[in-house]
Scaffold this motif. Structure first.
Motif, mmCIF file in Angstrom:
data_model
loop_
_atom_site.group_PDB
_atom_site.id
_atom_site.type_symbol
_atom_site.label_atom_id
_atom_site.label_comp_id
_atom_site.label_asym_id
_atom_site.label_seq_id
_atom_site.Cartn_x
_atom_site.Cartn_y
_atom_site.Cartn_z
ATOM 1 N N VAL A 49 0.803 -1.221 0.000
ATOM 2 C CA VAL A 49 0.000 0.000 0.000
ATOM 3 C C VAL A 49 0.840 1.278 0.000
ATOM 4 C CG1 VAL A 49 -2.004 -1.077 1.069
ATOM 5 C CG2 VAL A 49 -0.196 -0.124 2.519
ATOM 6 N N LYS A 50 2.147 1.156 0.276
ATOM 7 C CA LYS A 50 3.009 2.338 0.245
ATOM 8 C C LYS A 50 3.793 2.456 -1.060
ATOM 9 C CE LYS A 50 3.704 2.705 5.262
ATOM 10 N NZ LYS A 50 4.722 2.797 6.355
ATOM 11 N N LEU A 51 3.596 1.493 -1.960
ATOM 12 C CA LEU A 51 4.374 1.455 -3.197
ATOM 13 C C LEU A 51 4.079 2.682 -4.061
ATOM 14 C CD1 LEU A 51 6.407 -0.558 -4.485
ATOM 15 C CD2 LEU A 51 4.513 -1.357 -5.916
ATOM 16 N N LYS A 52 5.160 3.376 -4.473
ATOM 17 C CA LYS A 52 5.031 4.560 -5.305
ATOM 18 C C LYS A 52 5.497 4.311 -6.740
ATOM 19 C CE LYS A 52 5.678 7.851 -1.498
ATOM 20 N NZ LYS A 52 6.520 8.976 -0.989
ATOM 21 N N LYS A 53 6.497 3.427 -6.902
ATOM 22 C CA LYS A 53 7.074 3.201 -8.228
ATOM 23 C C LYS A 53 7.142 1.712 -8.504
ATOM 24 C CE LYS A 53 10.499 5.761 -9.637
ATOM 25 N NZ LYS A 53 11.868 6.339 -9.876
ATOM 26 N N LEU A 54 6.573 1.289 -9.633
ATOM 27 C CA LEU A 54 6.572 -0.120 -10.034
ATOM 28 C C LEU A 54 7.067 -0.207 -11.473
ATOM 29 C CD1 LEU A 54 5.885 -3.085 -9.562
ATOM 30 C CD2 LEU A 54 3.499 -2.576 -10.111
ATOM 31 N N LEU A 55 8.287 -0.761 -11.619
ATOM 32 C CA LEU A 55 8.938 -0.850 -12.924
ATOM 33 C C LEU A 55 8.968 -2.294 -13.391
ATOM 34 C CD1 LEU A 55 11.938 1.597 -12.316
ATOM 35 C CD2 LEU A 55 9.611 2.108 -13.108
ATOM 36 N N LEU A 56 8.252 -2.570 -14.476
ATOM 37 C CA LEU A 56 8.084 -3.939 -14.982
ATOM 38 C C LEU A 56 8.431 -4.041 -16.462
ATOM 39 C CD1 LEU A 56 4.589 -4.534 -13.329
ATOM 40 C CD2 LEU A 56 6.772 -5.455 -12.513
ATOM 41 N N PHE A 57 9.081 -3.035 -17.019
ATOM 42 C CA PHE A 57 9.302 -3.026 -18.465
ATOM 43 C C PHE A 57 10.264 -4.137 -18.887
ATOM 44 C CE2 PHE A 57 12.054 0.154 -16.479
ATOM 45 C CZ PHE A 57 13.324 -0.118 -16.997
ATOM 46 N N LYS A 58 10.091 -4.565 -20.133
ATOM 47 C CA LYS A 58 10.894 -5.628 -20.743
ATOM 48 C C LYS A 58 10.751 -6.944 -19.988
ATOM 49 C CE LYS A 58 14.847 -4.741 -22.694
ATOM 50 N NZ LYS A 58 16.256 -4.341 -22.945
ATOM 51 N N ASN A 59 9.511 -7.427 -19.901
ATOM 52 C CA ASN A 59 9.212 -8.744 -19.357
ATOM 53 C C ASN A 59 8.284 -9.471 -20.322
ATOM 54 O OD1 ASN A 59 10.363 -9.419 -16.548
ATOM 55 N ND2 ASN A 59 9.804 -7.265 -16.337
ATOM 56 N N GLU A 60 7.590 -10.496 -19.831
ATOM 57 C CA GLU A 60 6.706 -11.294 -20.692
ATOM 58 C C GLU A 60 5.304 -11.378 -20.103
ATOM 59 O OE1 GLU A 60 8.639 -15.027 -21.436
ATOM 60 O OE2 GLU A 60 10.492 -14.081 -22.115
ATOM 61 N N LEU A 61 4.897 -10.317 -19.440
ATOM 62 C CA LEU A 61 3.590 -10.280 -18.790
ATOM 63 C C LEU A 61 2.460 -10.180 -19.811
ATOM 64 C CD1 LEU A 61 4.534 -7.731 -15.991
ATOM 65 C CD2 LEU A 61 4.173 -10.197 -15.680
ATOM 66 N N ALA A 62 1.483 -11.080 -19.688
ATOM 67 C CA ALA A 62 0.307 -11.030 -20.557
ATOM 68 C C ALA A 62 -0.841 -10.273 -19.893
ATOM 69 C CB ALA A 62 -0.147 -12.445 -20.921
ATOM 70 N N GLN A 63 -0.780 -10.160 -18.560
ATOM 71 C CA GLN A 63 -1.789 -9.409 -17.834
ATOM 72 C C GLN A 63 -1.210 -8.932 -16.509
ATOM 73 O OE1 GLN A 63 -5.037 -12.178 -17.490
ATOM 74 N NE2 GLN A 63 -4.162 -13.190 -15.710
#
Length: 382
Positions: free
Chosen positions: A116-130
């Motif tokens: 709940v305190k997360l401000k930045k979420l970096l997930l670029f260059k992966n294989e996420l479909a959802q």
């Protein structure tokens, strides 16, 4: 110490830049580590570490014991070979930044919604479909970057994040998005390089300053309302046949890029934009431009590869113009005023036009070459 074996040494003996001394940071960046061990977790836990950096290694998974590090505010596991993240990630209740870019992530744990305190979420260059529905519980989230994944849809809950200022889900496989009306703090929306064919209304994105919709398959734009703070609107390479008639309500718009569409006209209301300096309209089907385009303070105008048969009336009044690209149209004559207009011009392209081969036109072209000899001038082949 041989490559790939760094993780077998006690964390306490891995140097002061790891978990030694009185630092609140554990830095194992670029040490060719293959496994996060209990020794790593214990060392970090004992020192109440806040920053845990295991980026640029050879990690394929993370242990569930990671959840013991409840004091963490920053976790960086980017540039590894991770295929998933542990369920225990949700125990890191003080985490503010999570960087998992450039891995092989195919899914995220639903427990991510507990951060709940997360401000930045970096997930670029992966294989996420959802993305998990739990994303919508991240009320403090300010930046979400899932660029260059395999996303085919976004969760409805994503459109309710009250603190989100930057959303980047570009370079995926999206055909549409859920309602984004709840993103009232959003300043940047990056949806380029998807397969978008339609979008929901975006009139409530009142804080948005930059909207990147280029390289999609849009034939119409969504209701944009009057986005008073919008500064950049990027629409290149879609299938648009028209721009919004109320475009004059985007008071702060500085740059409009709509190259490579199917536009046959531009709304006359565009001339009411007081801050517009860059107008890119190449590779459309324009035969005319708005009559009072000279009211704008343009520095760049690109209308190359259209159907223009003459230089638009009043164009000579664009005294701030630095870049004029009008190549590959159907212009047959160079008006006399061209010889004295555009005092600040640095780039001028008019090649690819069927300029008449008569003495008057050839002389004007020669004078233009001389006048703009110190600029990037590309004229007709004589």
């Amino acid at each position: 110490q041989t490559p790939g074996q760094a993780s077998n040494a006690p964390a306490s003996r891995m140097g002061n830049n790891c978990c030694g001394g009185g630092s609140d940071t554990c830095d194992f960046n670029g040490k060719d580590i293959q496994t996060v061990t209990d020794a790593h977790i214990s060392a970090a836990s004992n020192k109440s570490v806040k920053v845990f950096d295991f980026s640029n290694n050879q990690l394929q998974k993370l242990p569930e014991s990671l959840g013991r590090l409840k004091n963490l505010t920053s976790l960086n596991v980017g540039m590894n070979k991770l295929q998933g993240l542990p369920e225990a990630l949700g125990n890191l209740i003080n985490l503010e930044e999570l960087d998992a870019n450039d891995n092989k992530l195919a899914k995220l744990p639903e427990t991510i919604g507990k951060l709940v305190k997360l401000k930045k979420l970096l997930l670029f260059k992966n294989e996420l479909a959802q993305l998990p529905d739990g994303i919508g519980k991240l009320a403090s989230l300010e930046e979400l970057n899932a660029f260059n994944n395999k996303l085919i849809k976004l969760p409805q809950s994503l459109g309710t994040l009250p603190s989100l200022t930057e959303l980047n889900v570009a370079d995926n496989k999206l055909k549409t998005t859920p309602s984004l009306d709840g993103l009232t703090a959003l300043t940047r929306l990056a949806l380029f390089a998807n397969n978008l064919v339609m979008l929901p209304t975006m009139k409530n994105l009142v804080a948005c300053e930059k909207m990147e919709l280029y390289r999609n398959q849009l034939d119409t734009l969504p209701d944009l309302g009057n986005l008073k703070n919008l500064q950049e609107l990027m629409l290149t390479k879609n299938r648009l046949t028209a721009l919004p008639n109320n475009i004059n309500q985007f008071d702060q718009l500085e740059s409009l890029e709509a190259n490579r569409n199917l536009l046959t006209s531009i709304p006359d209301t565009i001339v009411e934009l007081p801050n517009l300096t860059k107008l890119m309209l190449s590779e459309n089907q324009l035969s005319t431009l708005p009559a009072k385009l000279y009211k704008l303070k343009l520095t760049t105008l690109d209308v190359s590869s259209n159907q223009l048969q003459e230089f638009p009336d009043g164009l000579e009044k664009l005294e701030s113009l630095k870049n004029l690209l009008i190549s590959n149209n159907k212009i047959e004559s160079l008006p006399a005023w061209l010889l004295n207009a555009f005092p600040l011009l640095q780039r001028f392209q008019l090649d690819g036009n069927p300029i008449k081969d008569d003495q008057t036109q050839l002389e004007r072209h020669k004078k233009l070459e001389e006048r703009f000899k110190n600029a990037r001038f590309i004229g007709i082949a004589v």
